[in-house]
Scaffold this active site. Sequence first.
Site, PDB file in Angstrom:
ATOM      1  N   GLU A 137      -1.350   1.867  -3.665  1.00  0.00           N
ATOM      2  CA  GLU A 137      -0.371   2.926  -3.870  1.00  0.00           C
ATOM      3  C   GLU A 137      -0.526   4.030  -2.830  1.00  0.00           C
ATOM      4  O   GLU A 137      -1.629   4.291  -2.335  1.00  0.00           O
ATOM      5  CB  GLU A 137      -0.478   3.549  -5.267  1.00  0.00           C
ATOM      6  CG  GLU A 137       0.182   2.747  -6.372  1.00  0.00           C
ATOM      7  CD  GLU A 137      -0.825   2.013  -7.221  1.00  0.00           C
ATOM      8  OE1 GLU A 137      -0.415   1.286  -8.126  1.00  0.00           O
ATOM      9  OE2 GLU A 137      -2.033   2.158  -6.955  1.00  0.00           O
ATOM     10  N   THR A 138       0.596   4.660  -2.534  1.00  0.00           N
ATOM     11  CA  THR A 138       0.671   5.856  -1.700  1.00  0.00           C
ATOM     12  C   THR A 138       1.521   6.867  -2.452  1.00  0.00           C
ATOM     13  O   THR A 138       2.544   6.507  -3.048  1.00  0.00           O
ATOM     14  CB  THR A 138       1.320   5.542  -0.344  1.00  0.00           C
ATOM     15  OG1 THR A 138       0.531   4.571   0.346  1.00  0.00           O
ATOM     16  CG2 THR A 138       1.452   6.783   0.520  1.00  0.00           C
TER      17      THR A 138
END
Length: 283
Positions: free
Chosen positions: A52-53
Site C-alpha cells: 500500500e501507498t
Amino acid sequence: MNLEPLRTRPFSQVDVFTDMPYRGNPLAVVVDAEGLTTDQMQHFANWTNLSETTFLLPPRDPAADYRVRIFTGSEEFPFAGHPTLGSAHAWLEAGGVPKQAGVLVQECGAGLVKVKHDGGRLAFAAPPLTRFGPVDAATLEQLAAGLRLPRTALLDASWLVNGPQWIGVLLESGEQVLGLEPDLAALGDLKVGVIGPHEPGAGVDFEVRTFIPGDAMVEDPVTGSFNAGAAQWLMGSGRAPEQYVAAQGTVLGRAGRIHVKQQDGDVWVGGNTVTCIQGTVRL
C-alpha cells in the site's frame, strides 16, 4: 498519463507493526498530496511496488485531523490497518497536531477512524464490520483445498469485511498456522486470514497469516485490517481475551507484533512504527 508539472513533496517510508526497522510491513506515504489526481496516485502506488501507498490531504470533515487515500498497486481501499498507523506516524512526524489532545481522527473512505497513543505505540479503533457471518459450504471447501487441510481442521470461518473483503479462518494452534503450505492458486480470488492460538509461555498469544489475491496470490507480512476483524470475531465469541498480542510475518522473516485491546466499547489495534526512509519525492 501525464505527471507534469512535477512538485517536490515530503515523503516517508514507514515500517509498521515493528520496533525493528525492516522487520514489519512497509508503507509509502506522500505527506502532501494536494493537487494529485486519482490516476496520478494510482500510478505512483503501482510504481512503489509496495502492498500500500497512502496520500495525505486536508480533511473534508471538520471532526478529522487529516484525510488519507489508500492505494494498492491496482486499486483504492476505503480502509486498511497498517496504512492507518503508518499514515498517522508520518502525519505526526511532519508536525501534525491533533485537534483533540491524545487522539487524532483520520478521515478515509470508510469514514472517521480514531488513532491514539497506547503504551508508546499507535493504535486505531477497529471500524465496524460491514459483513460478518459464516461462509457457505462451497467456500469452505475451497478454503480447505487452498490451505491443504481437511475440512474438519477449519474450526470456524467467517466473513470479516471492514473495507477489504476478508474471510477469517480459525485453526487449532499457532503451530498449525506456521506449518501451512497453501495452494495459493486454489484460493482463487478469496482474501484469506488464518489465525491460531499459541500455548501459554510462547511470548505471543496468536499466530496470523494472510493471503491476498492480485496478479498473483501473495502472503502479506502484517495486516491491520484482518487483525481488527479477527479481534472483533474472536473476542465476541469468547475465544480471545480482552487483551492479547498476535505475531505475523514469521514465515517471511518478519517480526510483526499486533497489540489488541478491548477498551471503552472499542477494539484497539496497535503496533510500533519506525521511519526507514524520509525525504522528498517529485510527483
